[in-house]
Design a protein around this motif. Structure first.
Motif, mmCIF file in Angstrom:
data_model
loop_
_atom_site.group_PDB
_atom_site.id
_atom_site.type_symbol
_atom_site.label_atom_id
_atom_site.label_comp_id
_atom_site.label_asym_id
_atom_site.label_seq_id
_atom_site.Cartn_x
_atom_site.Cartn_y
_atom_site.Cartn_z
ATOM 1 N N LEU A 275 -3.978 -19.227 -1.268
ATOM 2 C CA LEU A 275 -3.129 -18.538 -0.160
ATOM 3 C C LEU A 275 -1.472 -19.060 -0.559
ATOM 4 N N GLU A 276 -0.442 -18.171 -0.588
ATOM 5 C CA GLU A 276 0.690 -18.799 -0.775
ATOM 6 C C GLU A 276 1.638 -18.381 0.441
ATOM 7 N N PHE A 384 2.733 -13.721 3.321
ATOM 8 C CA PHE A 384 1.652 -14.466 2.615
ATOM 9 C C PHE A 384 1.176 -13.528 1.485
ATOM 10 N N LYS A 385 0.677 -14.152 0.453
ATOM 11 C CA LYS A 385 -0.303 -13.501 -0.564
ATOM 12 C C LYS A 385 -1.502 -14.409 -0.258
ATOM 13 N N TRP A 386 -2.676 -13.591 -0.435
ATOM 14 C CA TRP A 386 -4.025 -14.293 -0.529
ATOM 15 C C TRP A 386 -4.740 -13.668 -1.564
ATOM 16 N N ASN A 387 -5.490 -14.211 -2.244
ATOM 17 C CA ASN A 387 -6.341 -13.949 -3.401
ATOM 18 C C ASN A 387 -7.468 -14.553 -3.231
ATOM 19 N N ASN A 388 -8.601 -13.833 -3.416
ATOM 20 C CA ASN A 388 -10.046 -14.283 -3.360
ATOM 21 C C ASN A 388 -10.901 -13.637 -4.388
ATOM 22 N N SER A 392 -7.221 -9.163 -3.207
ATOM 23 C CA SER A 392 -6.119 -9.651 -2.992
ATOM 24 C C SER A 392 -5.365 -8.952 -1.811
ATOM 25 N N VAL A 393 -4.703 -9.739 -0.814
ATOM 26 C CA VAL A 393 -4.103 -9.157 0.207
ATOM 27 C C VAL A 393 -2.566 -9.794 0.625
ATOM 28 N N LYS A 394 -1.681 -8.941 0.637
ATOM 29 C CA LYS A 394 -0.354 -9.226 1.015
ATOM 30 C C LYS A 394 0.395 -8.629 2.132
ATOM 31 N N PHE A 395 1.000 -9.511 2.754
ATOM 32 C CA PHE A 395 1.578 -9.288 4.023
ATOM 33 C C PHE A 395 3.070 -9.587 4.180
ATOM 34 N N ASP A 396 3.917 -8.595 4.628
ATOM 35 C CA ASP A 396 5.299 -8.867 4.537
ATOM 36 C C ASP A 396 5.691 -8.334 5.631
ATOM 37 N N THR A 397 6.896 -9.155 6.516
ATOM 38 C CA THR A 397 7.529 -8.485 7.683
ATOM 39 C C THR A 397 8.738 -8.983 7.472
ATOM 40 N N ALA A 398 10.050 -8.093 7.649
ATOM 41 C CA ALA A 398 11.397 -8.349 7.392
ATOM 42 C C ALA A 398 12.270 -7.723 8.404
ATOM 43 N N ASP A 467 -0.910 -4.664 2.241
ATOM 44 C CA ASP A 467 -1.554 -4.169 1.160
ATOM 45 C C ASP A 467 -2.421 -4.903 0.627
ATOM 46 N N PHE A 468 -3.605 -4.247 -0.007
ATOM 47 C CA PHE A 468 -4.781 -4.745 -0.145
ATOM 48 C C PHE A 468 -5.203 -4.087 -1.739
ATOM 49 N N ARG A 469 -5.832 -5.013 -2.387
ATOM 50 C CA ARG A 469 -6.391 -4.561 -3.556
ATOM 51 C C ARG A 469 -7.724 -5.036 -4.087
ATOM 52 N N HIS A 470 -8.732 -4.507 -4.560
ATOM 53 C CA HIS A 470 -10.061 -5.021 -4.865
ATOM 54 C C HIS A 470 -10.503 -4.454 -6.190
#
Length: 921
Positions: A275-276, A384-388, A392-398, A467-470
């Motif tokens: 997690l970042e 945040f960026k989460w990889n397992n 991988s899952v990425k979330f961003d709000t601005a 965003d999601f990637r598998h």
């Protein structure tokens, strides 16, 4: 991991690969493709090699420009650097900055900052020059679309990337200082930058922080001479048939200063191995005080006399002519007599060009447009960026807020003078005022009126995406990965304006400046214009006085206007809100074929837009509110394929459907107009069109690329089929018995854009010793465009598009020395549609009596090119010095009306020299 800080200069990427980014902020690698790390690359050679690597491994068709080192972008501004990219064309603005970026002939560009949408106040796009190039680590020009990218750019996406702390593996401090010398101004301007970053271990994780601050201030002066719209000399008071004369001859200096402060902050926290969490902030500002100093000599007032005349009878055309000497508008053509029969208001004449003339008793004019502008852009983001493993899952709000305040106060003065003109000298006009009366004291009168314009605009955007990637690891045959995501955006735009024009007391040239309660320094000297009186200066109202509150109130009392700034007017206001919902689903595939592999992407992005916009119009002097609600739904598919021949050759093909939403000001349902106090200026106004449709493009790309060592060559073909293209042009409308040129946007039906891009780069390693540091690059773009349908522009190319555009460059990088000499050129293009105005124009003999036909008139810009250079030397590992120059051959903007001997503008684009030093610790 250290910062990848390379100067990629003008490399065609046109790269579409097997995997798209799971998040536009940071491209994820395709299966089997190594992630490109951010590393320090210094020197032009390494940056070009890095550029080729980015090009080869990118997920879309991309060209990149990367800083050669921290604070060392290849050009002074982002737009100036972008002009080197294949398929990118630019223009020069009033303050001598390169701007107006087009990608493959289209300006409908979505700009993102680290993958997030960014804009300027109430517009859809972002003025890239508002973010100083020193702040950037890299710019990607994305020419093809995939489903994970934010919709909104049918031309493409320009992604601006800032430095991040995790791109460095050690504490770093960098300071830059530069002196810029614009030749037109003959002043030295300062530029500074500072970057500090570090990383710290915290428990099982790590935190990094980065602060980057830049500031620069520029003085500028851009002299322009112009031969105005043509009309027949039959118009009063002259009565001469068969002569094509300018309505006026004049010039202006856009001069003043502007500054750009900028600061950005980035914090990254590697909380766990998986997690970042990050936090980003940006402030980018713009300030200016500038003025347009006009000189004009109109030739069609009652007292003006024609003393001498020379006509070039080899330069003539057949034209319709009204009694006033103009081209008839639709009202003239549709006029009927008492019995209802057609009675159009024009004659037919063969008009020949006025080559030179002398006019006496001319109402000479000088004018000051005193302008002041403040722009502030704020952006904050968290995510945040989460990889397992394979997931991988990425979330961003601005959130972004963009604000602009602008004011412009205009005062004209004048006196009667004698004028000599020549309309054709080196593709421009020249004029002389015997004795330079406009540069001497005494005899001045108020002319026209006091014009006031005040504007405030604000844009806001909340945007959130997930965003999601598998990775499937072969579980589903040729499907390597599944990508999906959603995005929500809440956008608002508010524009308010006040315009108040008040005629001069007693009328034009009736009130002497003598005796008015004005200070002794009310008249000041403007910079000269070479083509007017051989560069002699003129006197005009003091712009600083016009910008001061006290000075404005004195002038308001003189002109009989209310003191204080005028209140914002409801008919000049619009308030818009827009909600956008988007999702995407995309497959990353790979198929073995005969020992090779074909990989690519297949996906779709459905999007829905709900919009509410409020404006107002004036009907019989009554302000009437107007409200429009619209909803748009589009599904944007994409498909791509790449084949790697395993010997340095790659081939790619892609299709994508893209869209561009109309500008908020174009959607404004209101109408506003104003009567000009200057009788030589046509009454004007503008109106929106809430029924505008989004522009749609079906986009096709194919490339063939070859990589060998540090060298590469690339060829690409592209085709765009555009629907509902938006164009804004003026047409004459009669309101309450008064004619106005009202500018309205419209969808022109369809247009096509197709072309070829070719590029290459190499270093001459085969040469001995220091000579092996030389290299070269070149690119060429051919753009063939055409407007379709029954619009008046049908059959013509798209506005702003040059058919031919090329760049060639010589490079050097060895022994601590790096440099470049680069020439960029483009063929002619048109930058304005003048069809709806009253300018005289050619007409075919067999169409003179076609009362539904008005010949098209375009303002063409002649071919031109700019030569730039830079050379730097590393004194030590920590200290570098460099010098540079832009437009050193002094290219000029030269334009003409429709026929290449009808000269219009001659603009003196500046030449700028720079001297800089960078210290890194």
């Amino acid at each position: 991991m250290r910062l990848r800080n390379s100067f990629l200069y003008s490399v065609s990427a046109l790269t579409l690969l097997g995997s798209a980014s799971a998040f536009a902020q940071e491209a994820a690698p395709a299966a089997g493709v190594e992630q490109l790390e951010e590393v320090v690359v210094t020197g032009i050679r390494q940056s070009l090699e890095r550029a080729a690597e980015i090009k080869r491994e990118s997920a879309q068709v991309v060209d990149s420009i990367v800083a050669e080192d921290i604070g060392k972008f290849p050009d002074a501004t982002t737009a100036a650097a972008l002009q080197r990219v294949p398929g990118v064309q630019v223009t020069v603005g009033a303050n001598n900055e390169v701007q107006g970026v087009l990608i493959r002939g289209l300006g409908d560009i979505l700009t993102t900052l680290d993958g997030r949408e960014i804009f300027s106040t109430t517009g859809r796009g972002f003025a890239v020059q508002d973010l100083p190039a020193e702040a950037l680590s890299r710019v990607d020009v994305i020419k093809s679309s995939t489903s994970n990218l934010i919709e909104g750019g049918i031309a493409g996406v320009t992604d601006l990337r800032l430095h991040k702390p995790f791109n460095f593996n050690e504490r770093t401090f960098v300071a830059t200082a530069r002196a810029n010398y614009p030749d037109n101004v003959d002043e030295v301007n300062p530029q500074f930058g500072f970057l500090a970053t570090d990383r710290w271990d915290v428990g099982n994780g790590e935190i990094g922080a980065l602060l980057n601050v830049t500031w620069y201030k520029n003085d500028f002066d851009r002299p322009i001479s112009f031969v105005a719209e043509r009309r027949s000399l039959v118009g009063a008071p002259h009565g001469e048939t068969g002569v094509l004369a300018p309505n006026t001859f004049g010039g202006l200096n856009d001069y003043g200063w502007y500054e750009r402060p900028q600061a950005n902050l980035a914090i990254q926290w590697q909380a766990t191995d998986n997690l970042e969490v990050y936090l980003d902030g940006l402030y980018a500002g713009y300030r200016d005080e500038q003025q347009s100093a006009f000189v004009a000599t109109p030739f069609f007032f009652a007292e003006t006399q024609l003393e001498s005349l020379e006509v070039d009878e080899s330069r003539c055309f057949l034209s319709r002519v009204t009694p006033g000497g103009f081209n008839p508008n639709l009202n003239d053509l549709g006029r009927k007599d008492a019995e209802g029969n057609p009675d159009p208001n024009f004659d037919t004449d063969t008009l020949c060009n006025m080559e030179s003339a002398r006019f006496s008793n001319v109402r000479g004019l000088t004018s000051t447009q005193a302008k002041k502008q403040d722009v502030d852009n704020y952006l904050g983001a968290i995510g945040f960026k989460w990889n397992n493993g394979p997931t991988s899952v990425k979330f961003d709000t601005a959130y972004q807020r963009s604000e602009r305040e602008f004011s412009n106060v205009i005062v004209d003065i004048g006196k009667h003078i004698t004028v000599d003109i020549d309309t054709d000298v080196n593709e421009g006009g020249m004029t002389w005022h015997p004795g330079n009366p406009l540069g001497t004291e005494g005899g001045w009168f108020l002319r026209n009126g006091l014009n006031q314009n005040f504007e405030e605009s604000t844009g806001e955007l909340w945007q959130t995406r997930l965003d999601f990637r598998h990775e499937l690891d072969g579980a589903f045959g040729f499907i390597r990965a599944v990508e999906a995501g959603v995005r929500y955006a809440d956008r608002s735009a508010l524009f308010e304006q006040a315009q108040l024009n008040v005629g001069a007391p007693g009328g034009d040239l009736a009130t002497s400046l003598d005796g008015l309660p004005l200070p002794a320094d009310f008249l000041v000297r403007s910079p000269g214009i070479d083509r007017i009186n051989n560069g002699a200066s003129v006197l005009l109202p003091n712009p600083d006085y016009l910008r001061s509150a006290a000075g404005r109130d004195v002038l308001r009392q003189i002109y009989g206007a209310p003191t204080g700034n005028p209140a914002f007017q409801p008919q000049r206001r619009f308030d818009a809100s827009e909600d956008t919902y988007a999702a995407y689903f995309q497959l990353d595939y790979s198929v073995p074929v005969g020992g090779l592999t074909i990989d690519g992407l297949i996906g779709a992005r459905p999007t829905r837009t709900e919009r509410h916009i409020e404006g107002a119009g004036v009907v019989n002097d009554v302000v009437v509110p107007r409200i429009a609600d619209t909803t748009d739904t589009e599904v944007l598919p994409n498909a791509s394929a790449r084949i790697d021949f395993n010997n340095g050759f790659q081939a790619r093909a892609s299709y994508a459907k893209t869209m561009r939403r109309p500008e908020f000001n174009a959607l404004n349902p209101g109408l506003n107009y104003i009567v000009a106090t200057n009788p030589s200026v046509i009454n004007s106004g503008n109106a929106g069109n809430p029924n505008l449709k989004s522009q749609i493009s079906d986009s096709y790309d194919a490339t063939l690329e070859y990589y060998f060592g540090p060298s590469m060559v690339s060829a690409a073909v592209y085709y765009r089929d555009l629907k509902d293209r938006v164009i804004t042009a003026p047409n004459t409308e009669t309101i309450d018995g008064i004619d106005y040129n009202i500018s309205r946007p419209r969808n022109v039906g369809a247009a096509t854009l197709q072309g070829i891009e070719v590029s290459g780069q190499t270093f001459f390693d085969f040469l001995p010793g220091a000579w092996s540091g030389f290299g070269a690059f070149a690119n060429y773009t051919y753009a063939d465009t055409e407007v379709k349908g029954d619009d008046v522009l049908a059959g013509f190319p798209l506005q702003g598009v040059s058919k031919d555009n090329f760049t060639v460059g010589l490079l050097y990088d060895k022994l601590g020395v790096s440099g470049r000499l680069v020439y960029t050129a483009r063929s002619r293009y048109y930058d304005a549609d003048m069809t709806g105005t009253n300018v005289a124009r050619p007409i075919e003999a067999d169409r003179v009596n076609d009362l539904e036909y008005i010949p098209t008139v375009l303002n063409y810009v002649r071919p031109g090119g700019r030569l730039d250079f830079s050379i730097g030397y590393d004194i030590t590992d920590a200290i570098r010095v460099d010098v540079g120059g832009s437009n050193i051959l002094r290219n000029r903007y030269k334009s003409y009306f429709d026929v290449d001997w009808l000269n219009r503008d001659f603009r003196y684009d500046d030449t700028i020299y720079t001297l800089g030093v960078r210290v890194r610790m």
